[in-house]
Design a protein around this motif. Structure first.
Motif, PDB file in Angstrom:
ATOM      1  N   LEU A 121      -6.063 -30.804   1.901  1.00 52.69           N
ATOM      2  CA  LEU A 121      -7.157 -31.747   1.633  1.00 52.69           C
ATOM      3  C   LEU A 121      -7.066 -32.947   2.575  1.00 52.69           C
ATOM      4  CD1 LEU A 121      -9.568 -32.260  -0.285  1.00 52.69           C
ATOM      5  CD2 LEU A 121      -8.012 -33.626  -1.697  1.00 52.69           C
ATOM      6  N   SER A 122      -8.146 -33.187   3.337  1.00 52.69           N
ATOM      7  CA  SER A 122      -8.142 -34.275   4.321  1.00 52.69           C
ATOM      8  C   SER A 122      -9.214 -35.324   4.060  1.00 52.69           C
ATOM      9  CB  SER A 122      -8.321 -33.701   5.735  1.00 52.69           C
ATOM     10  OG  SER A 122      -9.552 -33.018   5.843  1.00 52.69           O
ATOM     11  N   VAL A 123     -10.316 -34.963   3.410  1.00 47.77           N
ATOM     12  CA  VAL A 123     -11.415 -35.913   3.170  1.00 47.77           C
ATOM     13  C   VAL A 123     -11.848 -35.790   1.717  1.00 47.77           C
ATOM     14  CG1 VAL A 123     -13.747 -36.624   3.785  1.00 47.77           C
ATOM     15  CG2 VAL A 123     -12.186 -35.799   5.559  1.00 47.77           C
ATOM     16  N   LEU A 124     -11.928 -36.926   1.054  1.00 44.70           N
ATOM     17  CA  LEU A 124     -12.394 -36.970  -0.329  1.00 44.70           C
ATOM     18  C   LEU A 124     -13.351 -38.135  -0.485  1.00 44.70           C
ATOM     19  CD1 LEU A 124     -12.195 -35.856  -3.225  1.00 44.70           C
ATOM     20  CD2 LEU A 124     -10.279 -37.436  -3.613  1.00 44.70           C
ATOM     21  N   GLU A 125     -14.570 -37.838  -0.921  1.00 40.35           N
ATOM     22  CA  GLU A 125     -15.604 -38.867  -1.090  1.00 40.35           C
ATOM     23  C   GLU A 125     -15.899 -39.036  -2.571  1.00 40.35           C
ATOM     24  OE1 GLU A 125     -18.978 -37.954   1.322  1.00 40.35           O
ATOM     25  OE2 GLU A 125     -17.814 -37.821   3.180  1.00 40.35           O
ATOM     26  N   LEU A 126     -15.700 -40.272  -3.048  1.00 38.26           N
ATOM     27  CA  LEU A 126     -15.854 -40.584  -4.474  1.00 38.26           C
ATOM     28  C   LEU A 126     -16.789 -41.772  -4.691  1.00 38.26           C
ATOM     29  CD1 LEU A 126     -12.087 -40.243  -5.523  1.00 38.26           C
ATOM     30  CD2 LEU A 126     -13.921 -38.605  -5.971  1.00 38.26           C
ATOM     31  N   ASP A 127     -17.762 -41.952  -3.819  1.00 39.69           N
ATOM     32  CA  ASP A 127     -18.686 -43.082  -3.967  1.00 39.69           C
ATOM     33  C   ASP A 127     -19.415 -43.011  -5.305  1.00 39.69           C
ATOM     34  OD1 ASP A 127     -17.975 -43.767  -1.406  1.00 39.69           O
ATOM     35  OD2 ASP A 127     -19.655 -42.712  -0.488  1.00 39.69           O
ATOM     36  N   ASN A 128     -19.558 -44.167  -5.909  1.00 43.10           N
ATOM     37  CA  ASN A 128     -20.343 -44.301  -7.142  1.00 43.10           C
ATOM     38  C   ASN A 128     -19.867 -43.373  -8.255  1.00 43.10           C
ATOM     39  OD1 ASN A 128     -22.583 -44.967  -4.798  1.00 43.10           O
ATOM     40  ND2 ASN A 128     -22.819 -46.257  -6.607  1.00 43.10           N
ATOM     41  N   CYS A 129     -18.566 -43.242  -8.371  1.00 46.62           N
ATOM     42  CA  CYS A 129     -17.977 -42.549  -9.517  1.00 46.62           C
ATOM     43  C   CYS A 129     -17.443 -43.643 -10.451  1.00 46.62           C
ATOM     44  CB  CYS A 129     -16.858 -41.604  -9.090  1.00 46.62           C
ATOM     45  SG  CYS A 129     -17.434 -40.200  -8.114  1.00 46.62           S
ATOM     46  N   GLU A 174     -10.654 -28.340   2.330  1.00 47.89           N
ATOM     47  CA  GLU A 174     -10.324 -29.447   3.215  1.00 47.89           C
ATOM     48  C   GLU A 174     -11.154 -30.695   2.941  1.00 47.89           C
ATOM     49  OE1 GLU A 174     -10.787 -28.224   7.237  1.00 47.89           O
ATOM     50  OE2 GLU A 174      -9.399 -26.542   7.076  1.00 47.89           O
ATOM     51  N   LYS A 175     -12.428 -30.518   2.682  1.00 49.29           N
ATOM     52  CA  LYS A 175     -13.316 -31.660   2.487  1.00 49.29           C
ATOM     53  C   LYS A 175     -14.108 -31.461   1.207  1.00 49.29           C
ATOM     54  CE  LYS A 175     -17.095 -34.290   4.562  1.00 49.29           C
ATOM     55  NZ  LYS A 175     -18.013 -34.450   5.717  1.00 49.29           N
ATOM     56  N   LEU A 176     -14.104 -32.474   0.369  1.00 51.94           N
ATOM     57  CA  LEU A 176     -14.805 -32.405  -0.910  1.00 51.94           C
ATOM     58  C   LEU A 176     -15.565 -33.705  -1.133  1.00 51.94           C
ATOM     59  CD1 LEU A 176     -15.385 -30.919  -3.572  1.00 51.94           C
ATOM     60  CD2 LEU A 176     -13.298 -31.940  -4.503  1.00 51.94           C
ATOM     61  N   THR A 177     -16.864 -33.564  -1.403  1.00 51.62           N
ATOM     62  CA  THR A 177     -17.716 -34.725  -1.670  1.00 51.62           C
ATOM     63  C   THR A 177     -18.138 -34.695  -3.132  1.00 51.62           C
ATOM     64  OG1 THR A 177     -18.539 -34.771   0.601  1.00 51.62           O
ATOM     65  CG2 THR A 177     -19.848 -35.915  -1.062  1.00 51.62           C
ATOM     66  N   LEU A 178     -17.787 -35.767  -3.848  1.00 49.04           N
ATOM     67  CA  LEU A 178     -18.106 -35.881  -5.285  1.00 49.04           C
ATOM     68  C   LEU A 178     -18.891 -37.156  -5.571  1.00 49.04           C
ATOM     69  CD1 LEU A 178     -14.626 -34.804  -6.707  1.00 49.04           C
ATOM     70  CD2 LEU A 178     -16.704 -33.407  -6.641  1.00 49.04           C
ATOM     71  N   SER A 179     -19.521 -37.710  -4.555  1.00 46.57           N
ATOM     72  CA  SER A 179     -20.246 -38.967  -4.740  1.00 46.57           C
ATOM     73  C   SER A 179     -21.352 -38.804  -5.779  1.00 46.57           C
ATOM     74  CB  SER A 179     -20.862 -39.416  -3.421  1.00 46.57           C
ATOM     75  OG  SER A 179     -19.856 -39.603  -2.443  1.00 46.57           O
ATOM     76  N   HIS A 180     -21.499 -39.831  -6.622  1.00 41.07           N
ATOM     77  CA  HIS A 180     -22.522 -39.887  -7.681  1.00 41.07           C
ATOM     78  C   HIS A 180     -22.321 -38.810  -8.744  1.00 41.07           C
ATOM     79  CE1 HIS A 180     -25.070 -42.946  -5.703  1.00 41.07           C
ATOM     80  NE2 HIS A 180     -24.682 -42.360  -4.587  1.00 41.07           N
ATOM     81  N   CYS A 181     -21.125 -38.234  -8.804  1.00 43.63           N
ATOM     82  CA  CYS A 181     -20.801 -37.340  -9.921  1.00 43.63           C
ATOM     83  C   CYS A 181     -20.201 -38.224 -11.008  1.00 43.63           C
ATOM     84  CB  CYS A 181     -19.820 -36.253  -9.476  1.00 43.63           C
ATOM     85  SG  CYS A 181     -20.501 -35.122  -8.252  1.00 43.63           S
ATOM     86  N   GLU A 182     -21.027 -38.703 -11.876  1.00 44.71           N
ATOM     87  CA  GLU A 182     -20.658 -39.806 -12.759  1.00 44.71           C
ATOM     88  C   GLU A 182     -19.745 -39.403 -13.908  1.00 44.71           C
ATOM     89  OE1 GLU A 182     -24.384 -41.374 -13.966  1.00 44.71           O
ATOM     90  OE2 GLU A 182     -24.883 -42.183 -11.969  1.00 44.71           O
TER      91      GLU A 182
END
Length: 634
Positions: free
Chosen positions: A554-562, A526-534
């Motif tokens: 899937l409801s939340v996806l975080e892609l900060d700083n990719c 449901e929720k996956l955080t991939l922030s800073h996975c360059e």
């Protein structure tokens, strides 16, 4: 005797018949006529002549009570014929006579009883008092003659004057309100209708909309008639604010609303700034053995003395939240362990004065403890955790976020003595290594949630051990574990089918291959955080969106700083119909146009993105400016 014009009185050509709560009845009689402007009202607190002073021909007692009748049958020792009462509440009940042509609308009395009580509860919980509601009647006479050629008995339960449409103090407070005056005007106009014209109507026409008693009169009757067990059951569902408001309605409600049985679960977080020691001590003495759950989160004025009083009076407490109560020390936990042996959950988050002694006290006195949170208690070490694990073998949840002294020995003790542990949070316990996690995985097969974020020494060996032994794992937080690679997550994707939430922030060695394994092996993600996975690219997101979890789960996806993510990623995400939020901070290759297109396909999605301010345009001719725009601003 004639009632003056405009007055309100009970009148009739025969005696008024009422029901008594006792087996014997008294006779209340009166004769007379009313002027055309007089109003005759039948209800609680009124009767023929003055209340309680009627003739008692048979010398019976006057222990009377108001009875409600829903079938329209009358009582008395004679016949009651052609009674044209339009009152909505009948005070004529069981007896020896009959009512052949009664037109009173009493078939809804039971409904009115329930709805009136619910309305009273709602008004009390909302406004702090049983605010009266005046229900106006259609233009029809309000002369209600509770008449009959027999004898009866009657009494009022309130102190209202005879035959008056009384109002409670709450109504008096609202007397100057324009809206209430407008509501009362139809009732006043209806009082001027002639009784003779009303009696000349047909029976069908006589069935006009009913005029209820004043809401507060009805409320008083309902309050006093219902057993206290019913009221206590209703009050048990109210929160602290509503209970305090109900306690201000009347003395009867005050006693019941402040009864300990209504305060089994208390949350005082909203009053944290106002809560001091005496308040907790008063609550403790009032609730005593009824209190089972208490939250004092953020009550920083709370000290050891108050907690000691609480523990001394409330022996049955099971859930206790003392997080951010910075003044409490080991003395508080000592009192809790001595008196609160039924305690199953305690939260000591950010109680900086708590030491290993507290865990030893809890271990000795609270064998049923299943949940404990000592996050940010920097004085907690492996010794306290070992003592806790030895004495509280039923432990299910343990959180020590930010406790730097928690090491491998502490985790191994938990794994050894608490095999049923399901939730473990050791965020920022930096000295934890693969050896303790592997032992935890092997001895705690029920593990469902694990947070080892900022435990930088962990490697893929930990992930492989979890995939081998903990197939029920549904939440995994490994933010900042930079040594994890695709190999470890491939093992997780192959065996941990129930994973729902994963935080892989700053796991900068993983690639698109990890997303491919998770997409095929974790259908409930449901929720996956991939922030800073360059190293994540558009292809990895494409693998994720083609998996079984993407379309509906899937409801939340975080892609900060990719930095490798482009507009193509947003095109792939269009197929994720349940996607509610996406984080795109500092994704430099994402454009506003692509975000608008995504929102067109998924109108409910929340996109969090940041676009740096525009840089100065390139200089085509002439000398290059000495400073850029940012330097000029600085």
């Amino acid at each position: 005797m004639f009632a003056p014009s405009g007055s309100s009185s009970i009148s009739g050509s025969a005696s008024a018949s009422f029901s008594s709560s006792s087996s014997s009845s008294s006779s209340t009689t009166g004769t007379g006529a009313s002027s055309t402007n007089s109003t005759s009202v039948s209800g609680s607190g009124s009767g023929s002549a003055e209340r309680g002073e009627a003739n008692n021909n048979n010398n019976h007692n006057h222990n009377l009570s108001l009875q409600l009748n829903g079938n329209g049958s009358g009582s008395g020792n004679g016949n009651n014929s052609n009674s044209h009462s339009s009152s909505s509440i009948s005070v004529i009940t069981n007896g020896n006579g009959n009512n052949s042509n009664s037109h009173s609308h009493n078939n809804n009395t039971h409904t009115n009883l329930i709805s009136g009580f619910c309305s009273s509860i709602w008004r009390s919980a909302t406004f702090g008092s049983a605010t009266p509601v005046v229900v106006s009647a259609a233009p029809a006479p309000t002369s209600v003659s509770a008449s009959g050629s027999g004898s009866g008995s009657g009494s009022a339960m309130s102190d209202c004057s005879s035959s008056s449409l009384s109002a409670s103090p709450d109504a008096a407070c609202l007397a100057d309100n324009d809206d209430d005056q407008q509501q009362r005007q139809p009732l006043q106009r209806s009082e001027a209708i002639s009784t003779d014209s009303y009696l000349g109507q047909d029976s069908d026409d006589a069935q006009q909309p009913q005029t209820f008693l004043g809401a507060t009169e009805l409320d008083d009757e309902l309050i006093k008639q219902l057993p206290k067990e019913v009221l206590l059951r209703v009050f048990s569902y109210l929160d602290v604010v509503s209970l305090c408001r109900c306690a201000q309605v009347c003395k009867y409600w005050n006693v019941l609303a402040l009864d300990g049985s209504s305060w089994q679960k208390i949350n005082l977080f909203d009053f944290q700034r106002d809560i001091e020691g005496p308040v907790i001590e008063n609550i403790s003495q009032r609730c005593r053995g009824f209190l089972k759950s208490l939250s004092l989160r953020g009550c920083q004025s709370l000290g050891d003395q108050s907690v000691r009083t609480l523990a001394n009076h409330c022996h049955n407490i099971e859930h206790l939240d003392l997080s951010e109560c910075k003044k409490i020390t080991d003395i508080s936990t000592q009192s809790i362990s001595r008196y609160c042996t039924k305690l199953t959950a305690i939260n000591l988050d950010s109680c900086s004065n708590i030491t290993d002694n507290s865990l030893k006290y809890l271990s000795d006195g609270c064998p049923n403890l299943m949940e404990i949170n000592v996050s940010w208690c920097h004085l907690i070490s492996e010794n306290g955790v070992e003592a806790l694990a030895r004495g509280c073998v039923k432990l299910r949840k343990f959180s020590s976020k930010g406790c730097k002294q928690i090491n491998d020995n502490a985790i191994m003790c938990l794994a050894k003595y608490c095999p049923d542990i399901m939730v473990l949070n050791v965020h920022s316990c930096e000295t934890i290594s693969d050896s303790s996690v592997r032992q935890l995985a092997a001895k705690c097969p029920k593990l469902q949630k694990l947070c080892v974020s900022k435990c930088a020494d962990l490697t893929d060996l930990s992930l492989m051990a979890l995939s081998q032994h903990n197939h029920l794992l549904n939440t995994l937080e490994v933010s900042g574990c930079r040594n994890f690679t695709d190999i470890g997550f491939q093992a997780l994707g192959r065996n941990c089918k129930y994973l729902e939430r994963m935080d892989l922030e700053e796991c900068n060695q993983i690639t698109d291959l990890t997303l491919a394994h998770l997409a095929t092996g974790c259908p409930g993600l449901e929720k996956l955080t991939l922030s800073h996975c360059e190293l994540i690219t558009d292809d990895g997101i494409r693998h994720l969106t083609t998996g079984s979890c993407a379309a509906e789960i899937l409801s939340v996806l975080e892609l900060d700083n990719c930095p490798l993510i482009t507009d193509r990623t947003l095109e792939h995400l269009v197929s994720c119909h349940n996607l509610q939020r996406i984080e795109l901070f500092d994704c430099q290759l994402i454009t506003r146009t692509a975000i608008r297109k995504l929102k067109n396909h998924l109108p409910n999605i929340k996109v969090h993105a940041y676009f740096a301010p525009g840089t100065p345009p390139a200089v085509t001719s002439g000398q290059r400016p000495r400073y850029c725009r940012c330097c000029e601003i600085l």
